[in-house]
Design a protein around this motif. Structure first.
Motif, PDB file in Angstrom:
ATOM      1  N   GLN A 292       0.523  -1.382   0.078  1.00 57.65           N
ATOM      2  CA  GLN A 292       0.392  -0.090  -0.147  1.00 57.65           C
ATOM      3  C   GLN A 292       0.992   1.555  -0.068  1.00 57.65           C
TER       4      GLN A 292
ATOM      5  N   LEU B 114      -4.362  11.009   8.823  1.00 60.65           N
ATOM      6  CA  LEU B 114      -3.507  10.026   7.688  1.00 60.65           C
ATOM      7  C   LEU B 114      -2.984  11.023   6.339  1.00 60.65           C
TER       8      LEU B 114
ATOM      9  N   HIS C 260      -6.611  -1.421   2.049  1.00 57.53           N
ATOM     10  CA  HIS C 260      -8.126  -0.886   1.016  1.00 57.53           C
ATOM     11  C   HIS C 260      -8.304  -1.867  -0.133  1.00 57.53           C
TER      12      HIS C 260
ATOM     13  N   TYR D  79      -2.807   6.439  -1.607  1.00 58.26           N
ATOM     14  CA  TYR D  79      -3.606   6.258  -1.304  1.00 58.26           C
ATOM     15  C   TYR D  79      -4.087   6.779  -0.620  1.00 58.26           C
ATOM     16  N   LEU D  80      -3.154   7.153   0.299  1.00 58.48           N
ATOM     17  CA  LEU D  80      -3.975   7.412   2.342  1.00 58.48           C
ATOM     18  C   LEU D  80      -4.304   8.577   2.032  1.00 58.48           C
ATOM     19  N   SER D  81      -3.125   9.219   1.265  1.00 60.56           N
ATOM     20  CA  SER D  81      -3.343  11.264   0.557  1.00 60.56           C
ATOM     21  C   SER D  81      -4.740  11.369   0.213  1.00 60.56           C
ATOM     22  N   CYS D  82      -5.704  10.529  -0.746  1.00 57.44           N
ATOM     23  CA  CYS D  82      -6.237  10.207  -1.990  1.00 57.44           C
ATOM     24  C   CYS D  82      -5.843  10.624  -3.192  1.00 57.44           C
TER      25      CYS D  82
ATOM     26  N   THR E 247      -9.177   6.704   8.530  1.00 64.66           N
ATOM     27  CA  THR E 247      -8.782   5.910   6.997  1.00 64.66           C
ATOM     28  C   THR E 247      -8.703   6.335   6.046  1.00 64.66           C
ATOM     29  N   LYS E 248      -8.601   6.129   5.451  1.00 62.93           N
ATOM     30  CA  LYS E 248      -8.007   6.861   4.293  1.00 62.93           C
ATOM     31  C   LYS E 248      -9.312   7.721   3.938  1.00 62.93           C
TER      32      LYS E 248
END
Length: 416
Positions: free
Chosen positions: A135, A393, A174, A139-142, A387-388
């Motif tokens: 991961q 995050l 995710h 991704y976590l930061s959109c 989460t995301k």
């Protein structure tokens, strides 16, 4: 030396070798019903040895301290692993840039070094090389699907250049991001495995294990399963749910399990990261080698044929898996030359009460003590429930400031 149990014929210890140029691929092995033993955890093992920094968990040791990574590969091979997974966990440029990569190794340098080390050791036995992606902070930061896939593609270019035997997309919270990874990895034409770090409740967006598995198979993964975040019992249970979902959908896949080496019955959806003991005080939770033999048998009985480990798994844990499944594999690992099955080597101990422990039923029935007065049997997970997309995050390159830390400390105190 021969090692045997009372219920099986002697099996000689030694590293299984295939003729030069004739190693079977991972799908060929699984299609034939063979057991594939994965390796263990690298970031935790190397952190304890002083080569990885806890927190970032980035794998620059592959380029900075190759001798340490090589030796750990070799110990897992000797323990019976027949997959050498490249030490490329979190080796994406976005992770390296914002999480303390002080040696300034590039992602390409780390990935190339990791591939070379894994191939070198794999060539010493009948082992395959698996290139792995995980991961991303992006991704976590959109960040967009295109941005995230570009990160996977950059790692993949190295794996193709180094001609790894197959690919693993691992450690995804995710399923959406895991799907994106699988779609990128599939472009190579190499076999693809995909594992999520989820439990029976599903991913962090509450997609069930069965639905997650179906989505991964449809994305192109031929092997699906679980790694990290939970103990073997929980992971096997979750893989069973994945298997049920895939079969209900009329699809086919092989299954794998690479859990923690820690007991985690008190974990919530986030897994062991939420435990107060994470990451520096988990040792009281470590599974014994006998727990590992139980895990190997339960995984096998559940139809899982790719069986390995993740964080906390040391070579002796992998040896336990190999010994439990020696009859199915047809050989014992070289590491069993110095290890009597089910404690049988203790029959040479000088103390008679220790010699009396040289039997299977003693170790199977033992309930190990912690040695810590008033030690709690369970913990209360932190459970912040984010989460995301959550502001906490969003990734930043700068170190967390003292003001930011004060906010976190206050929030942690209120949650206790």
């Amino acid at each position: 030396m021969e090692v045997c149990s009372s219920s099986s014929p002697p099996i000689r210890a030694g590293t299984a070798m295939a003729p030069a140029g004739q190693k079977k691929g991972v799908l060929e092995r699984l299609d034939a019903g063979e057991v594939v033993i994965g390796d263990g955890g690298f970031v935790f093992a190397l952190e304890k040895r002083g080569y990885v920094k806890a927190g970032p968990w980035t794998p620059e040791a592959a380029a900075e301290h190759p001798e340490a990574v090589r030796q750990l590969h070799r110990e897992f091979l000797r323990a019976g692993a027949n997959v050498m997974q490249t030490f490329t966990f979190y080796a994406s440029d976005d992770k390296l840039d914002n999480r303390g990569n002080t040696q300034r190794f590039t992602g390409q340098q780390i990935n190339e070094a990791a591939c070379d080390l894994a191939r070198e050791v794999a060539s010493e036995g009948d082992a395959l090389v698996a290139g792995g992606v995980s991961q991303t902070p992006s991704y976590l930061s959109c960040k967009s699907e295109q941005d995230v896939k570009a990160i996977f593609k950059k790692q993949l270019d190295v794996f193709v250049q180094k001609n790894v035997d197959f690919l693993i997309a691992e450690y995804f919270e995710h399923v959406e991001e895991a799907e994106w990874a699988v779609q990128v990895l599939k472009t190579t034409g190499k076999p693809v495995a995909a594992t999520l770090c989820i439990g029976p409740e599903g991913d962090l967006n509450r997609v069930s294990p069965g639905d997650c598995a179906v989505r991964l198979v449809k994305a192109g993964a031929q092997i699906v399963g679980i790694n990290c975040h939970f103990d073997p019992e929980t992971c096997v249970k979750t893989v069973k749910l994945m298997k049920e979902g895939v079969e209900k959908a009329g699809l086919k896949a092989h299954y794998m399990s690479q859990p923690l080496a820690y007991h985690t019955p008190d974990c919530n959806r986030q897994g062991f990261i939420d435990l107060p003991e994470f990451p520096f005080s988990l040792e009281p939770r470590i599974l014994t080698r006998w727990d590992m033999q139980k895990y190997a048998r339960e995984a096998y009985n559940a139809g899982i044929r790719y069986i390995g480990g993740c964080c906390g798994f040391e070579p002796y844990h992998i040896r336990a898996l190999s010994e439990e499944l020696a009859a199915e594999r047809g050989f014992l690992p070289a590491g069993s030359e110095k290890h009597g099955n089910w404690g049988s080597g203790l029959d040479m101990h000088t103390k008679p009460w220790v010699r009396a422990r040289a039997r299977r039923d003693y170790w199977e029935k033992l309930k190990p003590a912690s040695g810590r007065p008033l030690c709690p049997s369970m913990s209360t997970p932190d459970g912040w429930g984010i989460t995301k997309g959550h502001a906490d995050l969003m990734q930043q390159k700068e170190a967390t400031s003292q003001e930011q830390l004060k906010v976190l400390f206050n929030k942690a105190d209120k949650n206790q």
